[in-house]
Design a protein around this motif. Structure first.
Motif, PDB file in Angstrom:
ATOM      1  N   ASP A  99      37.191  32.616  41.328  1.00  0.00           N
ATOM      2  CA  ASP A  99      37.776  32.214  40.036  1.00  0.00           C
ATOM      3  C   ASP A  99      39.265  32.503  39.921  1.00  0.00           C
ATOM      4  O   ASP A  99      39.831  32.496  38.833  1.00  0.00           O
ATOM      5  CB  ASP A  99      37.015  32.848  38.859  1.00  0.00           C
ATOM      6  CG  ASP A  99      35.555  32.459  38.854  1.00  0.00           C
ATOM      7  OD1 ASP A  99      35.252  31.266  39.069  1.00  0.00           O
ATOM      8  OD2 ASP A  99      34.694  33.344  38.652  1.00  0.00           O
ATOM      9  N   THR A 100      39.929  32.792  41.062  1.00  0.00           N
ATOM     10  CA  THR A 100      41.380  32.969  41.086  1.00  0.00           C
ATOM     11  C   THR A 100      41.938  32.172  42.261  1.00  0.00           C
ATOM     12  O   THR A 100      41.186  31.696  43.110  1.00  0.00           O
ATOM     13  CB  THR A 100      41.778  34.454  41.235  1.00  0.00           C
ATOM     14  OG1 THR A 100      41.373  34.931  42.515  1.00  0.00           O
ATOM     15  CG2 THR A 100      41.163  35.316  40.134  1.00  0.00           C
ATOM     16  N   LYS A 101      43.269  32.051  42.290  1.00  0.00           N
ATOM     17  CA  LYS A 101      43.916  31.293  43.367  1.00  0.00           C
ATOM     18  C   LYS A 101      45.349  31.777  43.530  1.00  0.00           C
ATOM     19  O   LYS A 101      45.880  32.501  42.687  1.00  0.00           O
ATOM     20  CB  LYS A 101      43.901  29.799  43.055  1.00  0.00           C
ATOM     21  CG  LYS A 101      44.715  29.411  41.819  1.00  0.00           C
ATOM     22  CD  LYS A 101      44.630  27.928  41.529  1.00  0.00           C
ATOM     23  CE  LYS A 101      45.509  27.541  40.348  1.00  0.00           C
ATOM     24  NZ  LYS A 101      45.460  26.091  40.100  1.00  0.00           N
ATOM     25  N   PHE A 102      45.985  31.358  44.643  1.00  0.00           N
ATOM     26  CA  PHE A 102      47.390  31.668  44.878  1.00  0.00           C
ATOM     27  C   PHE A 102      48.260  30.857  43.925  1.00  0.00           C
ATOM     28  O   PHE A 102      47.904  29.756  43.517  1.00  0.00           O
ATOM     29  CB  PHE A 102      47.810  31.289  46.305  1.00  0.00           C
ATOM     30  CG  PHE A 102      47.159  32.102  47.387  1.00  0.00           C
ATOM     31  CD1 PHE A 102      47.271  33.480  47.421  1.00  0.00           C
ATOM     32  CD2 PHE A 102      46.444  31.474  48.387  1.00  0.00           C
ATOM     33  CE1 PHE A 102      46.690  34.219  48.427  1.00  0.00           C
ATOM     34  CE2 PHE A 102      45.854  32.204  49.410  1.00  0.00           C
ATOM     35  CZ  PHE A 102      45.974  33.583  49.423  1.00  0.00           C
ATOM     36  N   LEU A 103      49.428  31.416  43.605  1.00  0.00           N
ATOM     37  CA  LEU A 103      50.462  30.688  42.883  1.00  0.00           C
ATOM     38  C   LEU A 103      51.766  30.908  43.638  1.00  0.00           C
ATOM     39  O   LEU A 103      52.137  32.052  43.913  1.00  0.00           O
ATOM     40  CB  LEU A 103      50.601  31.198  41.442  1.00  0.00           C
ATOM     41  CG  LEU A 103      51.694  30.527  40.614  1.00  0.00           C
ATOM     42  CD1 LEU A 103      51.380  29.041  40.389  1.00  0.00           C
ATOM     43  CD2 LEU A 103      51.867  31.239  39.277  1.00  0.00           C
ATOM     44  N   GLN A 104      52.431  29.823  44.001  1.00  0.00           N
ATOM     45  CA  GLN A 104      53.693  29.947  44.719  1.00  0.00           C
ATOM     46  C   GLN A 104      54.766  30.444  43.765  1.00  0.00           C
ATOM     47  O   GLN A 104      55.079  29.795  42.768  1.00  0.00           O
ATOM     48  CB  GLN A 104      54.109  28.607  45.321  1.00  0.00           C
ATOM     49  CG  GLN A 104      55.406  28.725  46.100  1.00  0.00           C
ATOM     50  CD  GLN A 104      55.720  27.477  46.906  1.00  0.00           C
ATOM     51  OE1 GLN A 104      54.827  26.759  47.305  1.00  0.00           O
ATOM     52  NE2 GLN A 104      57.002  27.246  47.137  1.00  0.00           N
TER      53      GLN A 104
END
Length: 198
Positions: A99-104
């Motif tokens: 339920d989370t992800k990378f953010l540039q």
């Protein structure tokens, strides 16, 4: 009926402008302010704490980070230099938890973590971060949203300081375990020395 369908399509197209259920936008990287239209951060102290697995940075050694407190739905989490006022995201996050992800952020594809949806996250959501080689002190900074209209800014961990490389510790070991091991080896030696004739 046509007016109703037009209204639904229009609302569907406009709704992303009012919140970000699929993660923070890159424009939030520097100030960490969600772009929730018409919503202000909570003025009260945050019901969250950022906990880390260690207070010492070591090159190549991952650090686990947990946001403790009440359940939450939205998050933006970065590591920053404690030695400057820079808002650049440092280091790299490892495989994001569910339920989370990378953010540039700051040109770094793995520079921050954000929510991937509005599913509930809690104290069991654990993030893993790797420090960069050229940083001596960092802290973690988060924005945490319980819901679209309720969020807190500038939740900050304690400062982590670069430590010397440890020699001889097993993977997952810690200095406390090493000193106890030494004492356990020393005790029999002392007993044997007392039993030897003088």
């Amino acid at each position: 009926m046509e007016l109703l369908m037009f209204s639904l399509v229009l609302l569907q197209g406009i709704s992303p402008c009012f919140s970000f259920p699929n993660g923070a936008p890159t424009s939030a990287c520097d100030d960490m302010v969600p772009r929730h239209t018409g919503v202000q951060p909570q003025p009260t102290p945050a019901p969250y704490t950022i906990l880390t697995s260690t207070k010492t940075l070591q090159t190549g050694q991952p650090i686990t980070v947990t946001i403790t407190g009440t359940n939450y739905r939205g998050v933006l989490l970065e590591a920053r230099s404690a030695a400057s006022t820079s808002t650049n995201a440092l280091g790299s996050w490892q495989l994001p938890p569910p339920d989370t992800k990378f953010l540039q952020c700051s040109g770094n594809k793995e520079g921050a973590i954000t929510h991937a949806n509005t599913n509930v996250k809690d104290n069991t959501t654990v993030f893993t971060w790797l420090p960069p080689n050229n940083t001596n002190t960092i802290y973690f900074m988060a924005t945490v949203a319980q819901q679209r209209t309720v969020y807190w800014l500038n939740i900050r961990s304690g400062t982590l300081i670069k430590g010397s490389e440890s020699i001889g510790l097993a993977t997952g070991g810690n200095p406390g375990m090493a000193s106890r091991g030494f004492l356990l080896l020393l005790a029999p030696c002392l007993l044997v020395s007392q039993m030897l004739p003088r």
